[in-house]
Every structure is written in C-alpha cells, then in structure tokens.
Enzyme design. Structure first.
Site, PDB file in Angstrom:
ATOM      1  CG  HIS A 131     -22.744  57.315  30.900  1.00 25.21           C
ATOM      2  ND1 HIS A 131     -22.733  56.373  32.017  1.00 25.21           N
ATOM      3  CD2 HIS A 131     -24.137  57.852  30.844  1.00 25.21           C
ATOM      4  CE1 HIS A 131     -23.720  56.490  32.630  1.00 25.21           C
ATOM      5  NE2 HIS A 131     -24.633  57.278  31.997  1.00 25.21           N
ATOM      6  CD  GLU A 132     -25.456  60.651  28.301  1.00 21.37           C
ATOM      7  OE1 GLU A 132     -26.765  60.237  27.906  1.00 21.37           O
ATOM      8  OE2 GLU A 132     -25.398  60.692  29.528  1.00 21.37           O
ATOM      9  CG  HIS A 165     -27.969  55.889  28.475  1.00 17.06           C
ATOM     10  ND1 HIS A 165     -28.338  55.021  29.262  1.00 17.06           N
ATOM     11  CD2 HIS A 165     -27.494  56.938  29.503  1.00 17.06           C
ATOM     12  CE1 HIS A 165     -27.961  55.225  30.794  1.00 17.06           C
ATOM     13  NE2 HIS A 165     -27.559  56.543  30.750  1.00 17.06           N
TER      14      HIS A 165
END
Length: 363
Positions: A20-21, A24
């Site tokens: 997920h990170e 980003h």
C-alpha cells in the site's frame, strides 16, 4: 506455536501495508514529489538508511507504515512539495495505495485459483458458477420457481457475480424466503419468493440448506483470469455489504473482529497451511489474504478523515471548485478523524482480548 502464529500474521499484514505505502511512494516519485521518509512499522526507529532526500526506516512496532511527503500535511514553499503539485497528480498519489492493494489481491487470487484450487469429491478441479445444474422437482426452491439451467444474477436486490456472492447473500437471509433474479433462456426472470429449508446447529445457529447443485467449469488459462477478477469483485462486495450490515445494526460489536481477532484467525490458517500442506488449507489462506488486501483497499477509500478516501474528498473539492481547502482546516479534520479511528481500534481490540480470555470465538 502461539508466537509463530503472531509472527506469521504480522508478516502478512506487513506485506499488505508495505505494498500500500509502496504505491504512494512510487507514484509520488513519478510525479516529482519529494518523499522525506518511507517507513515500515510504527514507533521509534530501529534502523534507517539513505543519504539523499529520502530516509528509509524500519520501526519498532511491525504494524503500519507510512510514506511521508513534503507538504503533505502542512504548507511548504518547496516546488516539489505535495501541496504544490497539480491536483490530478495529488489524486493519483492518494489512490495509488489502494490500487496496489487491489493489484496484490488479484495476483494472489491468480495464484490461488491457478495452483491451489482444491479438487471436488470426484477428484476434478472446477470453478464454481451461479448456474443451477441439478434441482429435484421435490425441492422447496423448485416448487417456488427455481429451475435447473437458471443462472442466479441477483438475491434480495443485491447483484450476484460469483458463488461467493450467492452463498453469502443466501446465508445472510433470515427467513429462507429469497427474492431471486435469474437469467433463463437469455432473459431475466424475477422470482419473488423462492423458499429454502432452514436448519439449526447444536449451538442454535440457523443456516439455510442448499437443495441444488451448481454447475462447475474446468479451469483454463483464460478463464482463470476472469475468475480471479470475479472473485476480487465479490471480495469487495462482501466488505461493502458487511459494512452496511454493521452500520444498520444487524451485527453487534461482539461479532466484529479487530486487530487481535484478525491476527488470531490468520494465525490459525497459517498454522494449518504450515502443518498440513494440503490444497484446501493453502487455498483458504490465500483467499483470506486476498480478502484482507481488498478489505484494506475498500476501507481506505471510505470518505472518512485520515483515510485516503477522506483526502480524496478534499482533492475532488479542489478540482471542482478550483480552490483548495485551507491546509489548517484539513489538517485539523484529519487529526480528529485519526483520533476517533484510534479510539474505535482500541475499543474493538479490547473486545478481542476480552473474548480471547473468555475463551470465546472471534469473527
């Protein structure tokens, strides 16, 4: 073995959060945004490295992580700051995390369906469908309108895409009388009161009895990709409808698993897969892992402060009205939202621990 369960469950969560990170991070870099730190875990730093603009770190508590961008939560004069980039670039950065969760879930589902789908009683490996293959004329559902050859496309007003949808919506029904939509001879047919028999276990739990046999199809290279997409969509609808049921009061706090409960459930599945490498256990573990990936993605898209969905709302407001929300106001909203989310997390965690000490089931 208890420690092993915790470690493996935390490892799986760490993979989901890392991906997920990473979403980003990669999109921020592609948009020329300065990333100050990319961290796995929360709390004090255990180790860090990186001599250029980005510090990479591993933190003490192996749960969570973050991608800290310049100007993300405060004003910055840096032209490479998040707040100084075009709104469409910021939108891409915000949705990149959940996109990566959905991509990871799809890859896991491809592996599960392609390599670990357990065989049926006849020894064949088949994908389930929502088409009725066999149905006795004495069955309650036949007598109230269902027919062999019908493809179920809706139950109680909810769209059915896969067997997962079908079974979830059927078992969530309370009286055994279903409003079903089927495709029959190329046309949609509404069956307003299809009846099924209800049974009870030893503990008083009621469940609906299936009086039909579904059609199975043999896996191929191409239909595996389609089946993975259908299953991921069903995961997302499962999360969505479960959330609606919780908000409507259908499920109480005692039926919701928090972090401790989820770790306990995953740990049990990892233990089963590790001690008995049969296809059923590995398949169940991969399905649970993909469901949690989708769960993280869907929950992060909710329009709540401190979540990606909350940030997306502010960015869409800016894109529509050509005027950003004041940074201080947005920061305050996210701070309050984060505090409330942490409070809720503390509450469900306390409930998990209480049930574990009481010897009760979680989930």
């Amino acid at each position: 073995m208890f420690i092993f369960k915790i470690i493996m469950a935390l490892l799986l969560f760490s993979v989901i959060i890392f991906v997920h990170e990473l979403g980003h991070f990669l999109v921020a870099k592609a948009c020329g945004i300065q990333v100050n730190e990319f961290a796995m875990g929360m709390g004090p730093k255990v180790v860090s490295w990186g001599k250029k603009e980005t510090t990479y770190s591993i933190r003490l508590f192996p749960f969570g992580g973050f991608c800290a961008m310049e100007g993300e939560d405060e004003d910055s004069e840096n032209p490479r700051a998040f707040n100084n980039k075009k709104v469409w670039q910021r939108i891409l950065v915000v949705i990149a995390g959940v996109t990566m969760n959905f991509v990871l879930a799809y890859v896991v589902l491809l592996f599960a369906l392609g390599f670990s789908t357990p065989p049926t009683a006849s020894g064949d490996v088949l994908f389930g469908t929502t088409t009725i293959a066999q149905l006795s004329e004495e069955a309650s559902s036949y007598q109230t309108g269902l027919r062999a050859g019908d493809t179920v496309v809706g139950i109680n007003g909810r769209a059915v895409v896969s067997t997962q949808d079908m079974f979830m919506f059927m078992q969530s029904d309370e009286d055994g009388i279903l409003d079903m939509t089927v495709r029959r001879d190329g046309k949609k047919v509404q069956l307003p009161e299809v009846r099924f028999e209800l049974s009870e276990t030893e503990d008083g739990t009621r469940f609906l009895r299936y009086d039909f046999v579904l059609l199975g199809v043999r896996p191929t290279f191409f239909n595996t990709f389609v089946e993975a997409a259908k299953t991921e969509w069903s995961h997302a609808t499962t999360v969505w409808w479960s959330l609606i049921d919780i908000l409507s009061g259908k499920y109480g706090l005692n039926e919701i698993a928090g972090p401790v409960g989820t770790v306990d459930i995953i740990g049990d599945m990892v233990e089963q897969a590790a001690t008995s490498a049969v296809k059923e256990n590995i398949y169940s573990l991969l399905m649970m892992f993909s469901l949690i990936c989708v769960n993280v993605g869907v929950m992060n898209l909710l329009p709540l402060p401190a979540l990606d969905g909350g940030r997306l709302i502010f960015l869409l407001f800016e894109a529509i009205f050509r005027k950003p929300v004041p940074q201080k106001f947005e920061g305050m909203v996210h701070f309050v939202g984060l505090a409330l989310l942490l409070l809720l997390m503390l509450l469900v965690t306390f409930n998990d621990v209480f049930r574990l000490f009481q010897g009760g089931a979680i989930g």
